[in-house]
Design a protein around this motif. Structure first.
Motif, PDB file in Angstrom:
ATOM      1  N   LEU A 155      -3.749 -18.810 -20.984  1.00 13.46           N
ATOM      2  CA  LEU A 155      -4.226 -19.848 -20.075  1.00 13.46           C
ATOM      3  C   LEU A 155      -3.097 -20.324 -19.153  1.00 13.46           C
ATOM      4  O   LEU A 155      -3.288 -20.461 -17.944  1.00 13.46           O
ATOM      5  CB  LEU A 155      -4.786 -21.030 -20.865  1.00 13.46           C
ATOM      6  N   ALA A 156      -1.922 -20.566 -19.725  1.00 11.19           N
ATOM      7  CA  ALA A 156      -0.787 -21.017 -18.921  1.00 11.19           C
ATOM      8  C   ALA A 156      -0.348 -19.939 -17.937  1.00 11.19           C
ATOM      9  O   ALA A 156      -0.022 -20.232 -16.777  1.00 11.19           O
ATOM     10  CB  ALA A 156       0.374 -21.400 -19.834  1.00 11.19           C
ATOM     11  N   GLN A 157      -0.357 -18.695 -18.370  1.00  7.15           N
ATOM     12  CA  GLN A 157       0.049 -17.600 -17.491  1.00  7.15           C
ATOM     13  C   GLN A 157      -0.918 -17.449 -16.324  1.00  7.15           C
ATOM     14  O   GLN A 157      -0.498 -17.289 -15.166  1.00  7.15           O
ATOM     15  CB  GLN A 157       0.115 -16.297 -18.297  1.00  7.15           C
ATOM     16  N   ASN A 158      -2.214 -17.519 -16.607  1.00  4.38           N
ATOM     17  CA  ASN A 158      -3.207 -17.409 -15.541  1.00  4.38           C
ATOM     18  C   ASN A 158      -3.134 -18.601 -14.585  1.00  4.38           C
ATOM     19  O   ASN A 158      -3.282 -18.442 -13.370  1.00  4.38           O
ATOM     20  CB  ASN A 158      -4.608 -17.301 -16.145  1.00  4.38           C
ATOM     21  N   ALA A 159      -2.911 -19.786 -15.143  1.00  2.00           N
ATOM     22  CA  ALA A 159      -2.827 -20.981 -14.302  1.00  2.00           C
ATOM     23  C   ALA A 159      -1.647 -20.886 -13.336  1.00  2.00           C
ATOM     24  O   ALA A 159      -1.786 -21.215 -12.150  1.00  2.00           O
ATOM     25  CB  ALA A 159      -2.695 -22.230 -15.173  1.00  2.00           C
ATOM     26  N   GLU A 160      -0.500 -20.423 -13.807  1.00  2.00           N
ATOM     27  CA  GLU A 160       0.646 -20.288 -12.907  1.00  2.00           C
ATOM     28  C   GLU A 160       0.387 -19.227 -11.848  1.00  2.00           C
ATOM     29  O   GLU A 160       0.761 -19.388 -10.689  1.00  2.00           O
ATOM     30  CB  GLU A 160       1.913 -19.947 -13.689  1.00  2.00           C
ATOM     31  N   ARG A 161      -0.272 -18.152 -12.259  1.00  2.00           N
ATOM     32  CA  ARG A 161      -0.611 -17.103 -11.279  1.00  2.00           C
ATOM     33  C   ARG A 161      -1.549 -17.658 -10.208  1.00  2.00           C
ATOM     34  O   ARG A 161      -1.374 -17.395  -9.009  1.00  2.00           O
ATOM     35  CB  ARG A 161      -1.262 -15.926 -12.009  1.00  2.00           C
ATOM     36  N   PHE A 162      -2.532 -18.461 -10.622  1.00  2.00           N
ATOM     37  CA  PHE A 162      -3.444 -19.076  -9.666  1.00  2.00           C
ATOM     38  C   PHE A 162      -2.699 -20.029  -8.736  1.00  2.00           C
ATOM     39  O   PHE A 162      -2.944 -20.070  -7.521  1.00  2.00           O
ATOM     40  CB  PHE A 162      -4.543 -19.840 -10.399  1.00  2.00           C
TER      41      PHE A 162
ATOM     42  N   ALA B  66      -0.715 -18.194  -6.167  1.00  2.00           N
ATOM     43  CA  ALA B  66      -1.608 -17.605  -5.164  1.00  2.00           C
ATOM     44  C   ALA B  66      -2.079 -18.673  -4.179  1.00  2.00           C
ATOM     45  O   ALA B  66      -2.161 -18.429  -2.967  1.00  2.00           O
ATOM     46  CB  ALA B  66      -2.808 -16.949  -5.855  1.00  2.00           C
ATOM     47  N   LEU B  67      -2.364 -19.875  -4.680  1.00  2.00           N
ATOM     48  CA  LEU B  67      -2.782 -20.954  -3.793  1.00  2.00           C
ATOM     49  C   LEU B  67      -1.628 -21.382  -2.883  1.00  2.00           C
ATOM     50  O   LEU B  67      -1.839 -21.622  -1.685  1.00  2.00           O
ATOM     51  CB  LEU B  67      -3.272 -22.150  -4.613  1.00  2.00           C
ATOM     52  N   VAL B  68      -0.433 -21.475  -3.430  1.00  2.00           N
ATOM     53  CA  VAL B  68       0.732 -21.843  -2.619  1.00  2.00           C
ATOM     54  C   VAL B  68       0.929 -20.841  -1.484  1.00  2.00           C
ATOM     55  O   VAL B  68       1.249 -21.215  -0.354  1.00  2.00           O
ATOM     56  CB  VAL B  68       1.992 -21.931  -3.500  1.00  2.00           C
ATOM     57  N   ALA B  69       0.716 -19.563  -1.781  1.00  2.00           N
ATOM     58  CA  ALA B  69       0.845 -18.543  -0.735  1.00  2.00           C
ATOM     59  C   ALA B  69      -0.215 -18.739   0.354  1.00  2.00           C
ATOM     60  O   ALA B  69       0.059 -18.492   1.535  1.00  2.00           O
ATOM     61  CB  ALA B  69       0.716 -17.151  -1.351  1.00  2.00           C
ATOM     62  N   ARG B  70      -1.402 -19.221  -0.049  1.00  2.00           N
ATOM     63  CA  ARG B  70      -2.471 -19.431   0.922  1.00  2.00           C
ATOM     64  C   ARG B  70      -2.195 -20.642   1.819  1.00  2.00           C
ATOM     65  O   ARG B  70      -2.594 -20.663   2.986  1.00  2.00           O
ATOM     66  CB  ARG B  70      -3.805 -19.654   0.190  1.00  2.00           C
TER      67      ARG B  70
END
Length: 367
Positions: free
Chosen positions: A113-120, A123-127
């Motif tokens: 969960l923590a790994q996916n949350a950081e990945r998300f 990705a949002l920061v890049a957007r």
């Protein structure tokens, strides 16, 4: 003892908050993404709407930014103007209390969960990179689990619920597979708050249990998320101040007669300390004043209890103490700068007098 058959409705929400930048332009975020909305607190129906965000964070549902569900959890993002991105992973849950406990403990242990949350979050920061000011190279993170029960098989009061299921709730909040001692169970359960006879909020430093209506649970979740965003920011400021003071101290201890006479070490340290003092004070004020709770006694009590369990007061006190130390360093550096420059001017005057005396004695200067 009252026996409750099962949970009719409820949810598990895993909050993962990341300090991603010094500031986020929320108007630019809304314009660039073309979706989402400013966050609004959903309070209990009988309460006045006096809880206001100074600058409402911007809420973005996962589908707006093409973020898929993960392990059955829906993703929701919230961007705070002081540089925090919150990723909320929520999953509806129903079943017996034993099933609830088993699944809750599995959530505590689910590192994915923590790994996916950081990945998300990345990705949002890049957007939204164009809306971000001074992005962080490394994300400081904070996580928190919330178990919300919005319906049970009966109309039991909060006291009856704790009498019947208090041990399971305490075990759930501690994330322990083994049964807790009576002393530890009581320690967990004594930090709680209720407004009506049948609602309940029990926060700990890492997780919380909510029993309320859907709108009441949403309001409590909002307050818990905001408190964690403040904790994250004060942790960042505390670490920043530690690093800056470690860097400034060697400058003040640097030796060398010319360096001292010119007061360079003190002047440079004074400028750096003063700039940092102003920046951190401004940022902490903005963080602290982001949410105004006026007139809503229950919301203020919930926030106060959550903040106390998170240790928010201690982190804030640590930052304020280090800011006071910075202020003392600044005053010392300014004083030493004035003294060093005064000494330097005195030496210049003496040298001029000596030069005039030499010229007079050698005949190079007439009276």
């Amino acid at each position: 003892m009252l026996v409750m058959a099962g949970i009719v409705s409820g949810s598990v929400t895993a909050f993962f908050l990341f300090d991603v930048a010094e500031a986020i332009d929320l108007v630019r975020v809304q314009r660039d993404l073309g979706g989402g909305s400013p966050a609004r607190l959903s309070l209990k129906p009988t309460m006045p709407a006096y809880v206001q965000y100074r600058q409402p964070p911007f809420t973005i549902e996962g589908h707006v930014v093409d973020m898929p569900d993960t392990d059955g959890f829906n993703a929701r993002f919230k961007a705070f103007d002081y540089g925090v991105i919150s990723v909320a992973l929520t999953r509806s849950l129903s079943g017996t209390w034993d099933e609830w406990l088993d699944y809750g403990l599995a959530c505590h242990e689910n590192a994915a969960l923590a790994q996916n949350a950081e990945r998300f979050a990345r990705a949002l920061v890049a957007r939204i990179h164009a809306a971000i000011a001074r992005p962080r190279d490394e994300f400081l993170a904070e996580d928190y689990l919330v178990f919300a029960v919005t319906g049970t098989g009966d109309a039991a009061t909060a006291d009856a619920l704790l009498e019947a299921r208090g041990a399971s709730i305490a075990q759930l909040l501690r994330g322990e597979r083994s049964v807790l001692s009576a002393q530890e169970r009581d320690e967990v359960l004594r930090h709680r708050i209720s407004y009506f006879a049948d609602d309940l909020v029990i926060p700990t430093w890492s997780s919380a249990f909510i029993r309320d209506t859907e709108s009441g649970a949403v309001a409590a979740l909002e307050i818990i998320e905001f408190a964690n965003s403040q904790l994250l920011e004060f942790r960042y400021y505390d670490r920043l101040l530690d690093a800056e003071m470690e860097r400034i101290y060697p400058q003040l201890q640097r030796t060398g007669w010319l360096y001292n006479w010119l007061a360079r070490r003190y002047a440079r340290a004074a400028r750096q300390v003063h700039s940092l003092f102003i920046d951190v004070n401004e940022l902490t004020d903005r963080t602290e004043n982001a949410l105004k709770i006026v007139g809503d006694v229950y919301a203020a009590r919930v926030f106060g209890l959550v903040a106390a369990r998170l240790g928010l007061i201690e982190w804030k006190g640590s930052v304020q103490e280090k800011l006071k130390t910075l202020d003392d360093i600044y005053r010392f550096a300014v004083e030493q700068t004035s003294m060093a420059r005064g000494e330097f001017l005195e030496i210049i005057v003496v040298l001029i007098l000596v030069l005039e005396l030499v010229l007079l004695m050698t005949g190079g200067m007439r009276l």
